[in-house]
Design a protein around this motif. Structure first.
Motif, PDB file in Angstrom:
ATOM      1  N   ILE A   1      -2.165   3.393  11.725  1.00 37.63           N
ATOM      2  CA  ILE A   1      -1.685   2.046  11.393  1.00 37.63           C
ATOM      3  C   ILE A   1      -0.967   1.438  12.589  1.00 37.63           C
ATOM      4  O   ILE A   1      -1.164   0.264  12.913  1.00 37.63           O
ATOM      5  CB  ILE A   1      -0.763   2.073  10.155  1.00 37.63           C
ATOM      6  CG1 ILE A   1      -1.527   2.517   8.917  1.00 37.63           C
ATOM      7  CG2 ILE A   1      -0.095   0.710   9.922  1.00 37.63           C
ATOM      8  CD1 ILE A   1      -2.723   1.688   8.559  1.00 37.63           C
TER       9      ILE A   1
ATOM     10  N   LEU B   1       0.877  -1.172   0.000  1.00 38.44           N
ATOM     11  CA  LEU B   1       0.000   0.000   0.000  1.00 38.44           C
ATOM     12  C   LEU B   1       0.910   1.216   0.000  1.00 38.44           C
ATOM     13  O   LEU B   1       1.761   1.376   0.878  1.00 38.44           O
ATOM     14  CB  LEU B   1      -0.903   0.004   1.238  1.00 38.44           C
ATOM     15  CG  LEU B   1      -1.812   1.232   1.409  1.00 38.44           C
ATOM     16  CD1 LEU B   1      -2.735   1.419   0.208  1.00 38.44           C
ATOM     17  CD2 LEU B   1      -2.615   1.115   2.702  1.00 38.44           C
TER      18      LEU B   1
ATOM     19  N   GLN C   1       3.000  -4.017  11.711  1.00 40.47           N
ATOM     20  CA  GLN C   1       2.888  -3.839  10.261  1.00 40.47           C
ATOM     21  C   GLN C   1       4.234  -3.336   9.726  1.00 40.47           C
ATOM     22  O   GLN C   1       4.826  -2.429  10.291  1.00 40.47           O
ATOM     23  CB  GLN C   1       1.796  -2.828   9.927  1.00 40.47           C
ATOM     24  CG  GLN C   1       1.716  -2.417   8.471  1.00 40.47           C
ATOM     25  CD  GLN C   1       1.293  -3.550   7.562  1.00 40.47           C
ATOM     26  OE1 GLN C   1       0.245  -4.146   7.756  1.00 40.47           O
ATOM     27  NE2 GLN C   1       2.113  -3.859   6.569  1.00 40.47           N
TER      28      GLN C   1
ATOM     29  N   SER D   1      -2.670   5.207  -2.976  1.00 43.66           N
ATOM     30  CA  SER D   1      -3.587   6.025  -2.197  1.00 43.66           C
ATOM     31  C   SER D   1      -2.988   7.419  -2.043  1.00 43.66           C
ATOM     32  O   SER D   1      -1.782   7.569  -1.853  1.00 43.66           O
ATOM     33  CB  SER D   1      -3.804   5.393  -0.824  1.00 43.66           C
ATOM     34  OG  SER D   1      -4.614   6.229  -0.058  1.00 43.66           O
TER      35      SER D   1
ATOM     36  N   ILE E   1       6.416  -1.109   7.716  1.00 45.10           N
ATOM     37  CA  ILE E   1       6.201   0.235   7.176  1.00 45.10           C
ATOM     38  C   ILE E   1       7.538   0.833   6.766  1.00 45.10           C
ATOM     39  O   ILE E   1       8.520   0.745   7.503  1.00 45.10           O
ATOM     40  CB  ILE E   1       5.530   1.156   8.219  1.00 45.10           C
ATOM     41  CG1 ILE E   1       4.173   0.593   8.628  1.00 45.10           C
ATOM     42  CG2 ILE E   1       5.400   2.580   7.677  1.00 45.10           C
ATOM     43  CD1 ILE E   1       3.542   1.320   9.804  1.00 45.10           C
TER      44      ILE E   1
ATOM     45  N   ILE F   1       3.661  -1.206   3.863  1.00 44.34           N
ATOM     46  CA  ILE F   1       3.061   0.098   3.601  1.00 44.34           C
ATOM     47  C   ILE F   1       4.214   1.070   3.407  1.00 44.34           C
ATOM     48  O   ILE F   1       5.151   1.100   4.215  1.00 44.34           O
ATOM     49  CB  ILE F   1       2.163   0.567   4.753  1.00 44.34           C
ATOM     50  CG1 ILE F   1       1.003  -0.394   4.938  1.00 44.34           C
ATOM     51  CG2 ILE F   1       1.665   1.989   4.500  1.00 44.34           C
ATOM     52  CD1 ILE F   1       0.101  -0.062   6.089  1.00 44.34           C
TER      53      ILE F   1
ATOM     54  N   LYS G   1      -8.629   1.272   2.504  1.00 43.74           N
ATOM     55  CA  LYS G   1      -7.906   0.175   1.845  1.00 43.74           C
ATOM     56  C   LYS G   1      -7.243  -0.722   2.876  1.00 43.74           C
ATOM     57  O   LYS G   1      -7.258  -1.947   2.746  1.00 43.74           O
ATOM     58  CB  LYS G   1      -6.865   0.736   0.869  1.00 43.74           C
ATOM     59  CG  LYS G   1      -7.480   1.272  -0.399  1.00 43.74           C
ATOM     60  CD  LYS G   1      -6.430   1.725  -1.384  1.00 43.74           C
ATOM     61  CE  LYS G   1      -7.141   2.192  -2.653  1.00 43.74           C
ATOM     62  NZ  LYS G   1      -6.250   2.469  -3.756  1.00 43.74           N
ATOM     63  N   TYR G   2      -6.663  -0.117   3.908  1.00 39.84           N
ATOM     64  CA  TYR G   2      -5.957  -0.900   4.915  1.00 39.84           C
ATOM     65  C   TYR G   2      -6.920  -1.803   5.693  1.00 39.84           C
ATOM     66  O   TYR G   2      -6.595  -2.947   5.984  1.00 39.84           O
ATOM     67  CB  TYR G   2      -5.189   0.015   5.872  1.00 39.84           C
ATOM     68  CG  TYR G   2      -4.348  -0.767   6.847  1.00 39.84           C
ATOM     69  CD1 TYR G   2      -3.146  -1.333   6.441  1.00 39.84           C
ATOM     70  CD2 TYR G   2      -4.768  -0.980   8.149  1.00 39.84           C
ATOM     71  CE1 TYR G   2      -2.369  -2.082   7.312  1.00 39.84           C
ATOM     72  CE2 TYR G   2      -3.998  -1.736   9.032  1.00 39.84           C
ATOM     73  CZ  TYR G   2      -2.806  -2.283   8.603  1.00 39.84           C
ATOM     74  OH  TYR G   2      -2.047  -3.035   9.473  1.00 39.84           O
TER      75      TYR G   2
ATOM     76  N   TYR H   1       1.189   5.271   0.061  1.00 35.17           N
ATOM     77  CA  TYR H   1       0.504   6.530   0.365  1.00 35.17           C
ATOM     78  C   TYR H   1       1.451   7.680   0.047  1.00 35.17           C
ATOM     79  O   TYR H   1       2.468   7.864   0.706  1.00 35.17           O
ATOM     80  CB  TYR H   1       0.091   6.547   1.834  1.00 35.17           C
ATOM     81  CG  TYR H   1      -0.633   7.803   2.299  1.00 35.17           C
ATOM     82  CD1 TYR H   1      -1.368   8.577   1.424  1.00 35.17           C
ATOM     83  CD2 TYR H   1      -0.587   8.187   3.624  1.00 35.17           C
ATOM     84  CE1 TYR H   1      -2.040   9.706   1.859  1.00 35.17           C
ATOM     85  CE2 TYR H   1      -1.261   9.313   4.070  1.00 35.17           C
ATOM     86  CZ  TYR H   1      -1.979  10.067   3.177  1.00 35.17           C
ATOM     87  OH  TYR H   1      -2.643  11.191   3.609  1.00 35.17           O
TER      88      TYR H   1
ATOM     89  N   ASN I   1      -5.122  -7.015   3.493  1.00 36.33           N
ATOM     90  CA  ASN I   1      -3.850  -7.198   4.187  1.00 36.33           C
ATOM     91  C   ASN I   1      -2.720  -6.807   3.241  1.00 36.33           C
ATOM     92  O   ASN I   1      -2.770  -7.134   2.050  1.00 36.33           O
ATOM     93  CB  ASN I   1      -3.660  -8.651   4.616  1.00 36.33           C
ATOM     94  CG  ASN I   1      -4.608  -9.031   5.729  1.00 36.33           C
ATOM     95  OD1 ASN I   1      -4.890  -8.234   6.615  1.00 36.33           O
ATOM     96  ND2 ASN I   1      -5.110 -10.250   5.675  1.00 36.33           N
ATOM     97  N   TYR I   2      -1.725  -6.134   3.792  1.00 36.69           N
ATOM     98  CA  TYR I   2      -0.582  -5.697   2.986  1.00 36.69           C
ATOM     99  C   TYR I   2       0.699  -6.185   3.631  1.00 36.69           C
ATOM    100  O   TYR I   2       0.852  -6.141   4.851  1.00 36.69           O
ATOM    101  CB  TYR I   2      -0.560  -4.171   2.858  1.00 36.69           C
ATOM    102  CG  TYR I   2      -1.768  -3.636   2.145  1.00 36.69           C
ATOM    103  CD1 TYR I   2      -1.813  -3.590   0.754  1.00 36.69           C
ATOM    104  CD2 TYR I   2      -2.892  -3.224   2.851  1.00 36.69           C
ATOM    105  CE1 TYR I   2      -2.931  -3.138   0.087  1.00 36.69           C
ATOM    106  CE2 TYR I   2      -4.022  -2.766   2.194  1.00 36.69           C
ATOM    107  CZ  TYR I   2      -4.037  -2.731   0.811  1.00 36.69           C
ATOM    108  OH  TYR I   2      -5.151  -2.287   0.158  1.00 36.69           O
TER     109      TYR I   2
ATOM    110  N   SER J   1      -6.670   5.686   2.262  1.00 41.07           N
ATOM    111  CA  SER J   1      -5.645   4.782   2.798  1.00 41.07           C
ATOM    112  C   SER J   1      -6.194   3.908   3.913  1.00 41.07           C
ATOM    113  O   SER J   1      -5.963   2.699   3.941  1.00 41.07           O
ATOM    114  CB  SER J   1      -4.445   5.588   3.316  1.00 41.07           C
ATOM    115  OG  SER J   1      -3.865   6.319   2.273  1.00 41.07           O
TER     116      SER J   1
END
Length: 197
Positions: free
Chosen positions: A64, A5, A71, A30, A73, A48, A39-40, A7, A44-45, A36
């Motif tokens: 998040i 994902l 997560q 996004s 990131i 990010i 979508k989150y 952003y 599942n991502y 964002s």
């Protein structure tokens, strides 16, 4: 295929997304906080990527981290300002995020995506060195005979009265600098110059 994902601002999101798609990542773009989050919450991502200079990006990052502190990131930023007030140690212990400073190139992002768990945030060592120096100077400031010029990173004898106490304090200062692994050089007149790495 790893799901990412992304952003970022409208212009930047298209370019980076296309580059990541060419590297076989499944990219979801996004450009707003609401988009964002939606979508989150729906998908599942694996990663990010957040451009912290994008409007509401810090708000999205904090959301998040509340929803899923682990997560993965990657933060992109122009700033050295930390996203976690407590510093790098807290971030490493509690979260799963890294930062890349702009300008970055695609190889750096790709490397972080492929080797995320083995990478350390590029700011970590800078922050750690600053904290070590801060702790050392705080301890050294307790000595009566010596003064610190922080802007010059110089520790010097306030008065040229050398006695047993002065000598003892001088060696204790050296012990403190060694304890915090701070490089220094000894100058004349019981002075020490802290060396930056």
């Amino acid at each position: 295929m790893k799901r990412v994902l992304l952003y970022d601002s409208q212009q930047a999101v298209e370019q980076l997304a296309n580059e990541l798609i060419n590297l076989s990542f499944d990219v979801f773009k996004s450009t707003s906080y609401e988009e964002s989050i939606n979508k989150y919450l729906k998908e599942n991502y694996d990663f990010i990527i957040i451009d912290l200079d994008t409007f509401d990006a810090p708000k999205f990052l904090n959301k998040i981290l509340k929803l899923n502190p682990k997560q993965r990131i990657i933060n992109l930023s122009n700033s050295l300002e930390l996203t976690t007030k407590e510093g790098c140690e807290t971030c490493i212990k509690n979260y799963n995020k890294k930062r890349l400073l702009k300008p970055y190139d695609l190889r750096m992002i790709y490397d972080y995506l492929i080797n995320f768990d083995e990478r350390v945030c590029l700011d970590y060592n800078k922050d750690l060195e600053s904290r070590k120096l801060s702790h050392a100077l705080s301890e050294i400031s307790e000595f009566e005979s010596f003064k610190i010029k922080e802007d010059e990173l110089l520790i010097f004898l306030e008065e040229q009265d050398k006695n047993a106490l002065t000598l003892r304090e001088f060696f204790l200062i050296i012990e403190i600098l060694n304890k915090y692994e701070i490089n220094y050089k000894i100058l004349e007149q019981y002075s020490l110059q802290i060396l930056r790495n």
